[in-house]
Design an enzyme around this catalytic site. Structure first.
Site, PDB file in Angstrom:
ATOM      1  N   SER A 184      14.959  29.153  26.626  1.00  0.00           N
ATOM      2  CA  SER A 184      14.745  29.786  27.761  1.00  0.00           C
ATOM      3  C   SER A 184      13.753  31.034  27.588  1.00  0.00           C
ATOM      4  CB  SER A 184      16.035  30.274  28.538  1.00  0.00           C
ATOM      5  OG  SER A 184      16.755  29.320  28.882  1.00  0.00           O
ATOM      6  N   ASP A 195      24.549  26.164  22.951  1.00  0.00           N
ATOM      7  CA  ASP A 195      25.849  26.971  22.838  1.00  0.00           C
ATOM      8  C   ASP A 195      26.148  27.829  23.936  1.00  0.00           C
ATOM      9  OD1 ASP A 195      24.761  30.488  22.478  1.00  0.00           O
ATOM     10  OD2 ASP A 195      23.451  28.794  22.829  1.00  0.00           O
ATOM     11  N   ASP A 252      18.474  30.668  20.904  1.00  0.00           N
ATOM     12  CA  ASP A 252      19.280  31.749  20.854  1.00  0.00           C
ATOM     13  C   ASP A 252      20.823  31.248  20.928  1.00  0.00           C
ATOM     14  OD1 ASP A 252      17.722  33.882  20.507  1.00  0.00           O
ATOM     15  OD2 ASP A 252      16.831  33.334  22.610  1.00  0.00           O
ATOM     16  N   ASP A 254      18.535  24.177  21.340  1.00  0.00           N
ATOM     17  CA  ASP A 254      18.511  25.277  21.849  1.00  0.00           C
ATOM     18  C   ASP A 254      18.130  26.376  20.827  1.00  0.00           C
ATOM     19  OD1 ASP A 254      18.578  27.316  23.929  1.00  0.00           O
ATOM     20  OD2 ASP A 254      20.740  27.922  23.039  1.00  0.00           O
TER      21      ASP A 254
END
Length: 226
Positions: free
Chosen positions: A114, A170, A22, A20
């Site tokens: 995302s 996260d 962020d 991922d």
């Protein structure tokens, strides 16, 4: 209660690594809180609830959930995206992320975020991190996290089965996506929420090492020590 994993289980072996962005590779907390705070202030919304539930979710899904009835979700999402693209102050790499990425074979790494591709490029660059050659961004999927589509797509791009990959995530939505994809998942940082069974946790990458070897079939194998 999540107990510390036995030492033997803190080594993971895989053929591909899916990150991922962020909160996992890039700490963009300052920008995220600023932009969503302005959105909440405009409509008199609870910023704490927005931040609690939006982490790891596509912006359009959060706007759709919280915007007032009749609001133009598409226009609002574009506006927030434009705000995020010009705000990079305070964006840094998660500790150890740069060194870990450099230690991994480029052809075995993918980003699954995302964010859209433009924002992903901006934030990775602001954090001083190289964008992996394989990246699955918001516009490439029809269903965002916690749906597993993004992670399954990334595994396909790298030519591996889900069981041969490892996800680093996260946010609860992203962790759920990795688990739903059937990929071993490692939770990163302080905002993971309660962890599903089998999900390991690390604070950051400061103590994480990766070794690359070749198996009997001539394939690259990555061994993580967490």
């Amino acid at each position: 209660m999540n107990l510390p994993a036995p030492a033997a289980s803190r080594t993971l072996t895989c053929r591909a690594v899916l990150f991922d962005m962020d909160g996992t590779l890039v700490d963009s907390t300052a920008v995220v809180e600023q932009v969503w705070g302005e959105f909440a202030g405009r409509y008199g919304l609870d910023i704490a609830e927005i931040l609690r539930t939006s982490h790891g979710i596509q912006a359009a899904d959060t706007v759709r959930r919280f915007a007032p009835a009749g609001a133009d979700v598409v226009a609002l999402t574009k506006e927030l995206g434009a705000m995020e693209r010009v705000r990079t102050a305070g964006i840094v790499a998660v500790p150890g992320a740069a060194a870990l990425l450099r230690s991994l074979p480029a052809e075995a790494v993918a980003l699954v975020t995302s964010a859209d591709r433009i924002l992903a490029d901006i934030r990775m660059d602001a954090a001083g991190l190289s964008m992996p050659a394989a990246a699955v961004t918001a516009e490439m999927v029809t269903r965002g996290k916690p749906h597993p589509e993004g992670y399954l797509t990334a595994a396909g791009l790298l030519g591996v089965e889900p069981a041969d990959a490892v996800v680093f995530e996260d946010a609860p939505a992203g962790i759920a996506a990795g688990v739903a994809a059937g990929i071993r998942t490692v939770a990163v940082g302080p905002n993971t929420g309660p962890l599903p069974d089998g999900v390991l946790h690390i604070r950051d990458y400061s103590a994480v090492t990766a070794a690359v070897e070749t198996d009997a079939a001539g394939r690259q194998v990555i061994s993580f020590r967490l």
